[in-house]
Design a protein around this motif. Structure first.
Motif, PDB file in Angstrom:
ATOM      1  N   LEU A 164      31.724  36.066  36.911  1.00 46.55           N
ATOM      2  CA  LEU A 164      31.518  37.481  36.627  1.00 46.55           C
ATOM      3  C   LEU A 164      31.510  38.259  37.935  1.00 46.55           C
ATOM      4  CD1 LEU A 164      30.963  39.246  34.093  1.00 46.55           C
ATOM      5  CD2 LEU A 164      28.576  39.247  34.812  1.00 46.55           C
ATOM      6  N   ILE A 165      32.270  39.344  37.964  1.00 49.93           N
ATOM      7  CA  ILE A 165      32.296  40.219  39.134  1.00 49.93           C
ATOM      8  C   ILE A 165      32.005  41.645  38.701  1.00 49.93           C
ATOM      9  CG2 ILE A 165      33.917  38.758  40.420  1.00 49.93           C
ATOM     10  CD1 ILE A 165      36.111  40.804  39.724  1.00 49.93           C
ATOM     11  N   SER A 166      31.574  42.421  39.644  1.00 50.19           N
ATOM     12  CA  SER A 166      31.298  43.837  39.400  1.00 50.19           C
ATOM     13  C   SER A 166      32.591  44.625  39.568  1.00 50.19           C
ATOM     14  CB  SER A 166      30.258  44.304  40.419  1.00 50.19           C
ATOM     15  OG  SER A 166      29.988  45.668  40.253  1.00 50.19           O
ATOM     16  N   THR A 167      32.781  45.605  38.709  1.00 51.60           N
ATOM     17  CA  THR A 167      33.885  46.540  38.910  1.00 51.60           C
ATOM     18  C   THR A 167      33.459  47.549  39.976  1.00 51.60           C
ATOM     19  OG1 THR A 167      33.081  48.102  37.254  1.00 51.60           O
ATOM     20  CG2 THR A 167      34.559  46.330  36.465  1.00 51.60           C
ATOM     21  N   PRO A 168      34.391  48.340  40.495  1.00 47.60           N
ATOM     22  CA  PRO A 168      33.980  49.370  41.459  1.00 47.60           C
ATOM     23  C   PRO A 168      32.901  50.313  40.898  1.00 47.60           C
ATOM     24  CG  PRO A 168      36.347  49.061  41.573  1.00 47.60           C
ATOM     25  CD  PRO A 168      35.853  48.245  40.396  1.00 47.60           C
ATOM     26  N   LEU A 206      24.111  32.607  36.430  1.00 46.44           N
ATOM     27  CA  LEU A 206      23.547  33.825  35.838  1.00 46.44           C
ATOM     28  C   LEU A 206      22.541  33.490  34.741  1.00 46.44           C
ATOM     29  CD1 LEU A 206      26.717  36.096  35.677  1.00 46.44           C
ATOM     30  CD2 LEU A 206      24.639  36.512  37.028  1.00 46.44           C
ATOM     31  N   ALA A 207      22.861  32.513  33.917  1.00 43.61           N
ATOM     32  CA  ALA A 207      21.934  32.124  32.848  1.00 43.61           C
ATOM     33  C   ALA A 207      20.603  31.680  33.441  1.00 43.61           C
ATOM     34  CB  ALA A 207      22.549  31.011  31.996  1.00 43.61           C
ATOM     35  N   LEU A 229      21.578  42.295  35.588  1.00 40.52           N
ATOM     36  CA  LEU A 229      22.897  41.683  35.698  1.00 40.52           C
ATOM     37  C   LEU A 229      23.713  42.358  36.802  1.00 40.52           C
ATOM     38  CD1 LEU A 229      24.995  39.672  34.526  1.00 40.52           C
ATOM     39  CD2 LEU A 229      25.697  41.512  32.976  1.00 40.52           C
ATOM     40  N   LEU A 230      23.740  43.685  36.803  1.00 41.97           N
ATOM     41  CA  LEU A 230      24.495  44.411  37.832  1.00 41.97           C
ATOM     42  C   LEU A 230      23.988  44.108  39.232  1.00 41.97           C
ATOM     43  CD1 LEU A 230      25.262  48.050  36.622  1.00 41.97           C
ATOM     44  CD2 LEU A 230      26.838  46.167  37.025  1.00 41.97           C
ATOM     45  N   CYS A 231      22.687  44.045  39.396  1.00 42.98           N
ATOM     46  CA  CYS A 231      22.131  43.759  40.721  1.00 42.98           C
ATOM     47  C   CYS A 231      22.505  42.352  41.179  1.00 42.98           C
ATOM     48  CB  CYS A 231      20.617  43.964  40.731  1.00 42.98           C
ATOM     49  SG  CYS A 231      20.168  45.717  40.744  1.00 42.98           S
ATOM     50  N   LEU A 232      22.664  41.428  40.261  1.00 44.00           N
ATOM     51  CA  LEU A 232      23.029  40.062  40.634  1.00 44.00           C
ATOM     52  C   LEU A 232      24.492  39.919  41.032  1.00 44.00           C
ATOM     53  CD1 LEU A 232      21.049  38.007  37.966  1.00 44.00           C
ATOM     54  CD2 LEU A 232      20.654  38.062  40.437  1.00 44.00           C
ATOM     55  N   VAL A 233      25.363  40.759  40.463  1.00 48.32           N
ATOM     56  CA  VAL A 233      26.803  40.609  40.753  1.00 48.32           C
ATOM     57  C   VAL A 233      27.369  41.731  41.607  1.00 48.32           C
ATOM     58  CG1 VAL A 233      27.193  39.252  38.652  1.00 48.32           C
ATOM     59  CG2 VAL A 233      27.597  41.728  38.609  1.00 48.32           C
ATOM     60  N   LYS A 234      26.544  42.691  42.020  1.00 50.01           N
ATOM     61  CA  LYS A 234      27.083  43.841  42.749  1.00 50.01           C
ATOM     62  C   LYS A 234      27.684  43.477  44.099  1.00 50.01           C
ATOM     63  CE  LYS A 234      22.861  45.618  44.931  1.00 50.01           C
ATOM     64  NZ  LYS A 234      23.343  45.548  46.290  1.00 50.01           N
ATOM     65  N   ASP A 235      27.191  42.410  44.726  1.00 47.35           N
ATOM     66  CA  ASP A 235      27.673  42.033  46.052  1.00 47.35           C
ATOM     67  C   ASP A 235      28.413  40.708  46.090  1.00 47.35           C
ATOM     68  OD1 ASP A 235      26.637  44.336  47.326  1.00 47.35           O
ATOM     69  OD2 ASP A 235      24.647  43.422  47.409  1.00 47.35           O
ATOM     70  N   ARG A 277      32.172  46.025  28.202  1.00 45.05           N
ATOM     71  CA  ARG A 277      32.740  47.144  27.413  1.00 45.05           C
ATOM     72  C   ARG A 277      32.502  48.482  28.097  1.00 45.05           C
ATOM     73  NH1 ARG A 277      31.197  44.016  22.848  1.00 45.05           N
ATOM     74  NH2 ARG A 277      29.189  45.054  22.683  1.00 45.05           N
ATOM     75  N   ARG A 278      31.435  48.582  28.870  1.00 45.15           N
ATOM     76  CA  ARG A 278      31.143  49.821  29.617  1.00 45.15           C
ATOM     77  C   ARG A 278      31.949  49.909  30.911  1.00 45.15           C
ATOM     78  NH1 ARG A 278      25.208  51.230  30.501  1.00 45.15           N
ATOM     79  NH2 ARG A 278      26.308  52.978  31.412  1.00 45.15           N
ATOM     80  N   GLY A 279      32.693  48.855  31.228  1.00 47.69           N
ATOM     81  CA  GLY A 279      33.536  48.858  32.420  1.00 47.69           C
ATOM     82  C   GLY A 279      32.773  48.592  33.707  1.00 47.69           C
ATOM     83  N   LEU A 280      31.598  47.941  33.599  1.00 49.29           N
ATOM     84  CA  LEU A 280      30.768  47.730  34.788  1.00 49.29           C
ATOM     85  C   LEU A 280      30.935  46.345  35.404  1.00 49.29           C
ATOM     86  CD1 LEU A 280      27.500  49.440  33.495  1.00 49.29           C
ATOM     87  CD2 LEU A 280      29.375  50.440  34.810  1.00 49.29           C
ATOM     88  N   VAL A 281      31.382  45.381  34.602  1.00 44.52           N
ATOM     89  CA  VAL A 281      31.639  44.022  35.086  1.00 44.52           C
ATOM     90  C   VAL A 281      32.919  43.519  34.441  1.00 44.52           C
ATOM     91  CG1 VAL A 281      29.197  43.434  35.461  1.00 44.52           C
ATOM     92  CG2 VAL A 281      30.260  42.919  33.262  1.00 44.52           C
ATOM     93  N   GLN A 282      33.453  42.455  35.033  1.00 50.57           N
ATOM     94  CA  GLN A 282      34.598  41.805  34.392  1.00 50.57           C
ATOM     95  C   GLN A 282      34.542  40.311  34.654  1.00 50.57           C
ATOM     96  OE1 GLN A 282      37.743  43.976  36.550  1.00 50.57           O
ATOM     97  NE2 GLN A 282      38.556  41.971  37.125  1.00 50.57           N
ATOM     98  N   ARG A 283      35.055  39.579  33.677  1.00 53.13           N
ATOM     99  CA  ARG A 283      35.124  38.122  33.789  1.00 53.13           C
ATOM    100  C   ARG A 283      36.431  37.750  34.477  1.00 53.13           C
ATOM    101  NH1 ARG A 283      33.118  38.685  28.250  1.00 53.13           N
ATOM    102  NH2 ARG A 283      31.186  37.537  28.001  1.00 53.13           N
ATOM    103  N   THR A 284      36.374  36.736  35.305  1.00 51.80           N
ATOM    104  CA  THR A 284      37.587  36.175  35.887  1.00 51.80           C
ATOM    105  C   THR A 284      37.564  34.677  35.621  1.00 51.80           C
ATOM    106  OG1 THR A 284      36.558  35.820  38.049  1.00 51.80           O
ATOM    107  CG2 THR A 284      37.695  37.912  37.718  1.00 51.80           C
TER     108      THR A 284
END
Length: 138
Positions: free
Chosen positions: A90-94, A52-53, A38-44, A72-79
């Motif tokens: 879905l976007i990646s947090t810093p 995503l599904a 998931l992180l690799c898909l939204v990191k950029d 909840r881990r603070g790694l992504v956020q929904r907009t």
């Protein structure tokens, strides 16, 4: 030309080895393999839930649970777009981008090490064959 009878089994064994190494690298970054993907898909770039599904091969309830845990881990956020919760991106947090970039670099460096015993020519051939197989699947 048909493959040898054991070729399918060899591919399964290779897949298992790669998955095991990938899971180990993810764990070293304190991520599950699903969170890492998931992180690799939204990191950029931001991605919509439907995209995503499809990319992750998950049904929407499973994807929502994965996103909830990762959020909840603070790694992504929904907009939401135009305050419509149904159109969620879905976007990646810093922090998520930093971890995603580090994971991506680690995977790129360490998975090929599995084939370090091959000659440079054989590694090049393997890389071309994998590229061709992946291109055929898309």
């Amino acid at each position: 030309m048909t493959a040898s009878p054991g070729f399918g089994n060899h591919l399964v064994c290779l897949s298992t080895l790669i998955q095991r190494r990938y899971a180990q690298i993810c764990a070293e970054h304190d991520l599950t393999t699903a969170q890492a993907q998931l992180l690799c898909l939204v990191k950029d770039q931001p991605r919509g839930m439907t995209e995503l599904a499809q990319l992750l091969g998950l049904a929407k309830p499973g994807l929502s649970g994965l996103i909830d845990r990762t959020e909840r881990r603070g790694l992504v956020q929904r907009t939401s777009q135009n305050n419509d919760r149904r159109l969620c991106t879905l976007i990646s947090t810093p922090e998520g981008k930093e971890i995603g970039d580090a994971l991506y670099a680690d995977v790129a460096a360490r998975l090929p090490e599995m084939f370090g015993h091959l000659s440079p020519a054989d590694r090049c051939t393997l890389e071309k064959l994998v590229d061709a197989a992946l291109h055929e699947e898309r």
